[in-house]
Every structure is written in C-alpha cells, then in structure tokens.
Design a protein around this motif. Structure first.
Motif, PDB file in Angstrom:
ATOM      1  N   TRP A  75       0.818  -1.215   0.000  1.00 23.32           N
ATOM      2  CA  TRP A  75       0.000   0.000   0.000  1.00 23.32           C
ATOM      3  C   TRP A  75       0.846   1.255   0.000  1.00 23.32           C
ATOM      4  CZ3 TRP A  75       0.583   3.536   3.811  1.00 23.32           C
ATOM      5  CH2 TRP A  75       1.228   3.110   4.964  1.00 23.32           C
ATOM      6  N   TRP A  76       2.005   1.213   0.667  1.00 20.15           N
ATOM      7  CA  TRP A  76       2.836   2.412   0.785  1.00 20.15           C
ATOM      8  C   TRP A  76       3.475   2.791  -0.540  1.00 20.15           C
ATOM      9  CZ3 TRP A  76       7.653   1.384  -0.745  1.00 20.15           C
ATOM     10  CH2 TRP A  76       8.118   0.079  -0.618  1.00 20.15           C
ATOM     11  N   ALA A  77       3.525   1.871  -1.495  1.00 21.47           N
ATOM     12  CA  ALA A  77       4.131   2.189  -2.791  1.00 21.47           C
ATOM     13  C   ALA A  77       3.333   3.283  -3.519  1.00 21.47           C
ATOM     14  CB  ALA A  77       4.216   0.935  -3.653  1.00 21.47           C
ATOM     15  N   PHE A  78       2.058   3.359  -3.243  1.00 24.70           N
ATOM     16  CA  PHE A  78       1.239   4.381  -3.878  1.00 24.70           C
ATOM     17  C   PHE A  78       1.506   5.771  -3.298  1.00 24.70           C
ATOM     18  CE2 PHE A  78      -0.918   0.399  -4.660  1.00 24.70           C
ATOM     19  CZ  PHE A  78      -1.078   0.472  -6.034  1.00 24.70           C
ATOM     20  N   LEU A  79       2.122   5.814  -2.128  1.00 22.44           N
ATOM     21  CA  LEU A  79       2.514   7.099  -1.554  1.00 22.44           C
ATOM     22  C   LEU A  79       3.650   7.744  -2.355  1.00 22.44           C
ATOM     23  CD1 LEU A  79       2.381   6.317   2.268  1.00 22.44           C
ATOM     24  CD2 LEU A  79       0.692   7.526   0.868  1.00 22.44           C
ATOM     25  N   LEU A  80       4.372   6.940  -3.130  1.00 23.89           N
ATOM     26  CA  LEU A  80       5.417   7.485  -3.994  1.00 23.89           C
ATOM     27  C   LEU A  80       4.830   8.457  -5.015  1.00 23.89           C
ATOM     28  CD1 LEU A  80       7.540   4.263  -4.591  1.00 23.89           C
ATOM     29  CD2 LEU A  80       8.093   6.190  -3.100  1.00 23.89           C
ATOM     30  N   LEU A  81       3.626   8.185  -5.489  1.00 23.00           N
ATOM     31  CA  LEU A  81       2.959   9.098  -6.421  1.00 23.00           C
ATOM     32  C   LEU A  81       2.681  10.443  -5.761  1.00 23.00           C
ATOM     33  CD1 LEU A  81       0.419   6.584  -7.943  1.00 23.00           C
ATOM     34  CD2 LEU A  81       2.479   7.464  -9.028  1.00 23.00           C
ATOM     35  N   VAL A  82       2.193  10.392  -4.550  1.00 21.92           N
ATOM     36  CA  VAL A  82       1.915  11.623  -3.806  1.00 21.92           C
ATOM     37  C   VAL A  82       3.224  12.372  -3.543  1.00 21.92           C
ATOM     38  CG1 VAL A  82       1.005  12.565  -1.656  1.00 21.92           C
ATOM     39  CG2 VAL A  82      -0.158  10.667  -2.764  1.00 21.92           C
ATOM     40  N   GLY A  83       4.250  11.640  -3.127  1.00 23.92           N
ATOM     41  CA  GLY A  83       5.548  12.268  -2.890  1.00 23.92           C
ATOM     42  C   GLY A  83       6.114  12.905  -4.149  1.00 23.92           C
ATOM     43  N   GLY A  84       5.995  12.214  -5.279  1.00 25.13           N
ATOM     44  CA  GLY A  84       6.475  12.777  -6.545  1.00 25.13           C
ATOM     45  C   GLY A  84       5.748  14.052  -6.914  1.00 25.13           C
ATOM     46  N   MET A  85       4.433  14.072  -6.698  1.00 25.92           N
ATOM     47  CA  MET A  85       3.655  15.269  -7.000  1.00 25.92           C
ATOM     48  C   MET A  85       4.053  16.426  -6.083  1.00 25.92           C
ATOM     49  SD  MET A  85      -0.476  15.718  -7.098  1.00 25.92           S
ATOM     50  CE  MET A  85      -0.634  15.392  -5.368  1.00 25.92           C
ATOM     51  N   LEU A  86       4.261  16.137  -4.815  1.00 31.14           N
ATOM     52  CA  LEU A  86       4.668  17.182  -3.870  1.00 31.14           C
ATOM     53  C   LEU A  86       6.056  17.731  -4.194  1.00 31.14           C
ATOM     54  CD1 LEU A  86       3.321  15.677  -0.536  1.00 31.14           C
ATOM     55  CD2 LEU A  86       2.372  17.591  -1.843  1.00 31.14           C
ATOM     56  N   VAL A  87       6.986  16.842  -4.551  1.00 34.01           N
ATOM     57  CA  VAL A  87       8.344  17.278  -4.898  1.00 34.01           C
ATOM     58  C   VAL A  87       8.330  18.119  -6.160  1.00 34.01           C
ATOM     59  CG1 VAL A  87      10.594  16.434  -5.670  1.00 34.01           C
ATOM     60  CG2 VAL A  87       9.510  15.432  -3.675  1.00 34.01           C
ATOM     61  N   LEU A  88       7.540  17.718  -7.158  1.00 30.96           N
ATOM     62  CA  LEU A  88       7.438  18.504  -8.387  1.00 30.96           C
ATOM     63  C   LEU A  88       6.867  19.892  -8.104  1.00 30.96           C
ATOM     64  CD1 LEU A  88       7.735  18.606 -11.480  1.00 30.96           C
ATOM     65  CD2 LEU A  88       5.421  17.702 -11.617  1.00 30.96           C
TER      66      LEU A  88
END
Length: 120
Positions: free
Chosen positions: A16-29
C-alpha cells in the motif's frame, strides 16, 4: 491521481505504501517548481533535464548496487522501455512542463494541465 490508481491499491504483490510514492512525486514537483521560480534560475530546460537525468542515474545506480542488481537485464524489451521513459516521459513531458513554467509561470502550467482550453 486517486482515481487513476485507486483500483490498483489492492493489486497482488504491491504494498500500500508504494502508492505514496505518487503523492511524494507530485509534492516534490510542486515544491521544485515554486523554489525554481523563487530562485530565478537561468539554466535552459535542456540543462535542467541533463542535471535531472545525471542525478537520477547516479541515485538509481547506487540503489541497484546496494541491492546487488547493478547489471541491467539484457532483454531488448527492457532497453526499449528505458528509451521510451527517457525519450517520452523525461524529455517530452518534463521538458514541455519546464518550458511552459519558464515561459508562462507555474500558475499557467498548472491551469493548462488540469483544465481544457476554453473558447474566448
């Protein structure tokens, strides 16, 4: 983003935590866009993409070396996938994003990516 990946949250073998990578990528961008605009950087989109590519390659090389999988698969499908990601996603998508941000600003880039063009 939640609509796109929401159906895959319970996919087999994906934590489940792998989907948090999408959120992290959006925040970093988003943070990177705001910081770049505030700092007033003067490098071209090509220079920015080169810096991004070299930094990412170095990071993933270290991660692969630590994991013991430094040699890439000799499969032609893998090589085409890497070429596609570099050519389309990085150079095309991120390059176009950088161009719009630098030419028209972050607000205009966000508005263009989230809404359809309205007739005048």
């Amino acid at each position: 983003m939640a609509l796109v990946v929401g159906g895959d949250v319970h996919a087999d073998g994906v934590p489940w935590w792998a989907f948090l990578l999408l959120v992290g990528g959006m925040l970093v961008l988003s943070a990177g866009t705001l910081l770049t605009r505030r700092a007033g950087t003067s490098e071209s989109p090509l220079e920015s993409l080169t810096i991004q590519g070299v930094t990412t390659a170095a990071l993933f090389t270290v991660v692969a070396a630590v994991d013991g999988r430094l040699a890439p698969p000799a499969d032609p499908g893998f090589l085409w996938s890497v070429a596609g990601v570099v050519g389309l996603s990085t150079s095309g998508g991120y390059g176009a994003y950088l161009f719009v941000v630098r030419r028209s600003g972050a607000t205009r880039a966000a508005r263009c990516s989230t809404s359809r063009r309205r007739p005048r």
